[in-house]
Design an enzyme around this catalytic site. Sequence first.
Site, PDB file in Angstrom:
ATOM      1  N   HIS A 248      47.679  45.388  39.500  1.00 41.25           N
ATOM      2  CA  HIS A 248      47.048  44.314  38.737  1.00 41.25           C
ATOM      3  C   HIS A 248      47.952  43.807  37.614  1.00 41.25           C
ATOM      4  CE1 HIS A 248      43.841  41.831  37.337  1.00 41.25           C
ATOM      5  NE2 HIS A 248      43.703  42.467  36.202  1.00 41.25           N
ATOM      6  N   ASP A 249      48.702  44.706  37.011  1.00 42.26           N
ATOM      7  CA  ASP A 249      49.578  44.335  35.901  1.00 42.26           C
ATOM      8  C   ASP A 249      50.708  43.392  36.307  1.00 42.26           C
ATOM      9  OD1 ASP A 249      48.306  45.466  33.808  1.00 42.26           O
ATOM     10  OD2 ASP A 249      49.630  47.195  33.600  1.00 42.26           O
TER      11      ASP A 249
ATOM     12  N   SER B  42      43.379  37.614  35.556  1.00 38.73           N
ATOM     13  CA  SER B  42      42.296  38.596  35.465  1.00 38.73           C
ATOM     14  C   SER B  42      41.052  37.964  34.816  1.00 38.73           C
ATOM     15  CB  SER B  42      42.814  39.800  34.673  1.00 38.73           C
ATOM     16  OG  SER B  42      41.959  40.883  34.788  1.00 38.73           O
TER      17      SER B  42
ATOM     18  N   ASP C  42      47.673  44.673  44.067  1.00 42.20           N
ATOM     19  CA  ASP C  42      46.565  44.655  43.101  1.00 42.20           C
ATOM     20  C   ASP C  42      45.291  45.103  43.804  1.00 42.20           C
ATOM     21  OD1 ASP C  42      44.652  44.129  41.200  1.00 42.20           O
ATOM     22  OD2 ASP C  42      45.296  42.063  40.820  1.00 42.20           O
TER      23      ASP C  42
ATOM     24  N   ARG D 184      40.636  53.523  27.966  1.00 47.18           N
ATOM     25  CA  ARG D 184      41.908  52.855  28.214  1.00 47.18           C
ATOM     26  C   ARG D 184      42.722  53.594  29.286  1.00 47.18           C
ATOM     27  NH1 ARG D 184      43.981  47.949  28.399  1.00 47.18           N
ATOM     28  NH2 ARG D 184      46.192  47.907  27.965  1.00 47.18           N
TER      29      ARG D 184
END
Lengths: 380, 201
Positions: A351-352, A154, A318, A224
């Site tokens: 994405h994680d 990232s 992602d 968040r």
Amino acid sequence: MSENNSVGIVAPQTAHFSEPLTLKSGQVLPQYDLVYETYGTLNADKSNAVLICHALSGNHHVAGKHSENDKYPGWWDNLIGPGKPLDTDKFFVIGLNNLGGCHGSSGPASINPANGRQWGSTFPILTVEDWVTSQARLLDRLGITQLAAVIGGSLGGMQALQWTIAYADRVRHALIIASAPNLTAQNMAFNEVARQAIITDPEFHGGDYYEHGVVPRRGLRIARMLGHITYLSDDVMGEKFGRKVKDTIKYSFDVEFEMESYLRYQGDKFAGTFDANTYLRMTRALDYYDPALAFNGDLSKALAKAKAQFLVLSFTSDWRFSPARSREIVKALLDNESTVSYAEVTAAHGHDAFLMPDKHYHAILRSYLSNIQIGSDHAE
Amino acid sequence: MQNNVNITNFRQDFAIIANWVKFGSKVLDLGCGDGELLQYLRGSLEIKGYGVEKDDANVLACIRNGSNVIQMDLEDGLSGFEDQSFNTVILSQTLQAMHHTEAIVLDMLRVGQEVIVTFPNFGYWRNRIQITLGQMPVSKTLPYQWFDTPNVHLCTIHDFDTFCKNHNIDILERKVITDGKEINFIPNLLGCLAMYRLKAK
């Protein structure tokens, strides 16, 4: 498994730099601290160093635990340790907290030596380029002239990419994971919403909330929560929570669904540990990064100087940093006839996924990293 | 997967491909598998090579043996590659398994100054006999049963010659081999594997 091949108990170190750092913005950071951790042993000719660049909310604590009772290990512990893909029996691994961070490196909550008060709103906005410059200074301090590899996911991938441009001679391999050469407009829009949540929190006080003894917790929490949604895939959220109701439907705006409960928990947890000013700056650094800008948008020209060998990785689910963005990097590298491999890992986690111990993903990293030569063999 | 092993072990075309690739040139190997051909060319001709591969296990194998590999599906075309950016683009024993056969050949001619295509010749006499006997051919070059074959566009040497003519493709060289030996006499009947060196006209 991970207990057996952990790097064990680790302790962060602090490097103080008294020489000023001129930032891309033109501002000057007169002096600063960088907090870092290292794992493994630097070999005699210092050819086995690997730098880990962290993402938005990451820090220097990449592997191992700070104490026996530590509940969680470092954020990339599944990757780093003896016998793990990033084998600390071979490599000397360095993790650091970027400038502007809130885990020990100089940042908005640090004391400004000029006036003895917390920097707050006056802490400069840093860029990926500035971070890489400061990282290079840390390597100078450690006596490391060339990295065996620089690795990041990232925002960390952007730093790894920048390393190959700014310090082409100092990087042998760059592993750019779930990253992009710049943010899309949609990405920047998410960042802007996150920042506005923080900035419009009544307890933000223009960024000088420290003086008021408060924190813009609500804003950071929403920022968040928003971020968290974008890091997961719809499939994973569906699988994890679906439309499951927490209790019985009450027709209220309280937590009704399990997904809401999860998001609120993640938001609260983060707002309790992370600094809002840092979050603003990290997202801004993401927005600004665009190595092709100076070359009329031509990424191939931007990467022309790079000498490193590259491994570019993306994950199919992602959507925040989609495979197409990684392919842009690959294309630019191909245009320059760089040594590059690209793998598109089938993964459900969005994405994680780059933080997850996916078997195929780790096998790729293990294979690539095991081919990196160190010691007397590294004159490639 | 078992069948892939058979194909890999049957690479009598490597030596001829190596003859057609210039020393130190830039090569793109489409459907590169585990990178075996790239390794061979790298070792013998010091080429700068990249492979394109879809399969996870093959991509991993390439990374393991140090071959540059780009994971993508050839059916999506070669849009990530610039015009004439490679000296040679190779499609070795993969043409018959492509859905977009016409598109990939034309894209290869765009990307490569020269193109090498190899494929099993469906006109080979053993194939013809099996067809005559009323069954789909199974052989060293076509090691699949009709129900599990990845091959969707089988063709003969005669068919491919016509294809080249109709698409304005220059055949620089054609070699036909059977059991490693070159076949010059009625190749469409006696040739097992067809190899073409092509160029856009």
